[in-house]
Scaffold this active site. Structure first.
Site, PDB file in Angstrom:
ATOM      1  N   ASP A  60       0.781  -1.125  -0.108  1.00  0.00           N
ATOM      2  CA  ASP A  60       0.071  -0.019  -0.050  1.00  0.00           C
ATOM      3  C   ASP A  60       0.915   1.382   0.095  1.00  0.00           C
ATOM      4  OD1 ASP A  60      -2.626  -0.826  -0.218  1.00  0.00           O
ATOM      5  OD2 ASP A  60      -2.461  -1.671   1.909  1.00  0.00           O
ATOM      6  N   ASP A  64      -7.002  -3.826  -5.415  1.00  0.00           N
ATOM      7  CA  ASP A  64      -6.621  -2.443  -5.063  1.00  0.00           C
ATOM      8  C   ASP A  64      -5.266  -2.080  -5.452  1.00  0.00           C
ATOM      9  OD1 ASP A  64      -8.415  -4.407  -3.430  1.00  0.00           O
ATOM     10  OD2 ASP A  64      -8.277  -2.876  -1.971  1.00  0.00           O
TER      11      ASP A  64
HETATM   12  N1  GLY Z   1      -7.332  -1.333  -0.105  1.00  0.00           N
HETATM   13  C1  GLY Z   1      -8.290  -1.802   0.727  1.00  0.00           C
HETATM   14  C2  GLY Z   1      -9.754  -1.289   0.537  1.00  0.00           C
HETATM   15  O1  GLY Z   1     -10.139  -0.735  -0.260  1.00  0.00           O
HETATM   16  O2  GLY Z   1     -10.517  -1.450   1.717  1.00  0.00           O
END
Ligand code: GLY
Length: 402
Positions: free
Chosen positions: A122, A180
């Site tokens: 992330d 994501d």
């Molecule tokens: N990236 C995690 C979410 O969108 O909850």
């Protein structure tokens, strides 16, 4: 020959620029919505100043629980830590309130150590949404270095065997990649541009290509999670973590994909990513389960009864993505995307979704959904909903300036 190529390139370049400018000026923002956005930014300024008073020095906002008047916070390692400084900076870009910049700089110093974090994919969210915005506003060598180190950390998670960046750490034989992750590629594209090292770019496009191949169904909906065999690169399973079912279309995942492929097209100019983004937009906008206000239920396949909860964050991400995608397609299609984004912004600005000034711990938007299967962050304000809402409003406003 050389001269001919030069002339052709110049003509093509001019045509592209002219086409771009023309398509941008094709979309005319509504005066009323522009006025609403101005008011939203004024409210956002006050809200984020309120939020700042509710945080201890090393805390990052995560969610707010209105019934208990409780702010939920995290440390800098949580995947959302970049959105608080990012939102402060985006509001600052709109209104130049020095107090917001000062607060952003304070919290960036707390966040900076995550540049060396190799245990998360992330880093794009965490570092590009924060330091990326700071560096765009006022470039500094130290911001640039944080971003380069962050890209280096992210690149350590790439496997040439699977051709993807590992999202979540798990047992060694598994290799989990979530949709994501498309969002984190923007940091890698940036790193190649500033360092000249093409390895970041290559990792990003390899990841994007395998995401098209392995994450998407023929209707352009995406699985949330793909588990690869870490030794062979073969796909072992396709499933969900945050969605309703393995075969369902989790709303935020569709929004991440739309935004991620639109951004990847911007960075590469490779039409396959544009086609992917257009396919995803079609899935979202033509979906019979999309409510009239275009704020989706948390999963496009969530059971109808009881009425599923909404996810305002998915709507905000979608609006921002559509306001970029509309610039890359023909006028008619672009107008569809522009109008849909306009509808989303107008609806998120209504009291149904927008927090009343002074409420919700300073968050701008209500009614997002973090992780329903885990029972966390259900129907609450969330940092990324605010971040992409402010970005969408800024993108919408930018059409008025052309
Ligand atoms: N990236 C995690 C979410 O969108 O909850």
């Amino acid at each position: 020959m050389q001269l001919k190529r030069l002339i052709l390139t110049a003509v093509f370049g001019f045509a592209c620029l002219a086409g771009f400018a023309q398509s941008k000026s094709n979309f005319v923002p509504q005066k009323d919505l522009l006025a609403t956005i101005r008011k939203n930014i004024t409210d956002a300024d006050a809200q984020y100043k309120l939020m700042a008073t509710l945080l201890k020095p090393n805390e990052f906002p995560k969610a707010y629980h209105p019934k208990e008047s409780r702010m939920e916070t995290s440390n800098s390692g949580w995947w959302c830590s970049g959105f608080y400084p990012g939102t402060l900076l985006q509001i600052y870009q709109q209104n130049h309130d020095q107090a917001l910049l000062t607060e952003a700089e304070r919290i960036l110093a707390v966040l900076a150590k995550e540049q060396y974090n190799t245990h998360t994919h992330d880093l794009g969210f965490m570092m590009y949404c924060s330091f990326g915005n700071a560096n765009a506003i006022a470039p500094k060598p130290e911001y640039k270095q944080v971003l380069i180190n962050s890209a280096k950390s992210l690149a350590t998670r790439f496997s040439p065997v699977t051709g993807t960046i590992r999202s979540w750490d798990s047992k060694p034989a598994d290799y989990l990649v979530i949709i994501d992750n498309m969002m984190n590629l923007e940091l890698l594209f940036w790193a190649t541009k500033v360092t000249g090292d093409s390895s970041y770019y290559k990792i990003a496009v390899t990841h994007a290509n395998n995401t098209i191949k392995n994450h998407y169904r023929p209707d352009y909906s995406s699985y949330h999670v793909v588990n690869y065999d870490a030794q062979t690169g073969a796909v072992k399973e396709r499933k969900t973590a945050q969605g309703f079912a393995n075969e369902s279309a989790w709303a935020r995942g569709q929004a991440w994909g739309l935004y991620g492929f639109t951004m990847t097209y911007r960075e590469t100019k490779d039409k396959r990513y544009l086609d992917q983004a257009k396919g995803i937009a079609k899935f979202i906008l033509n979906n019979p389960k999309l409510p009239a206000d275009k704020v989706p239920y948390w999963d496009y396949n969530a059971p109808d009864k009881p009425t599923p909860l909404r996810d305002a964050s998915a709507a905000a991400i979608t609006a921002s993505a559509l306001l970029e995608l509309c610039r890359y397609v023909d006028k008619t299609e672009g107008q569809t995307y522009f109008s849909a984004a306009q509808t989303i912004i107008a609806n998120l600005s209504s009291p149904t979704y927008k927090s009343a000034p002074g409420s919700n711990g300073g968050f701008l938007l209500q009614h997002s959904l973090g992780h329903l299967p885990a029972g966390t962050e259900i129907d609450v304000p969330l940092t990324y909903a605010d971040y992409y809402f402010v970005e969408a409003m800024a993108r919408y406003k930018a059409f008025a300036k052309k």
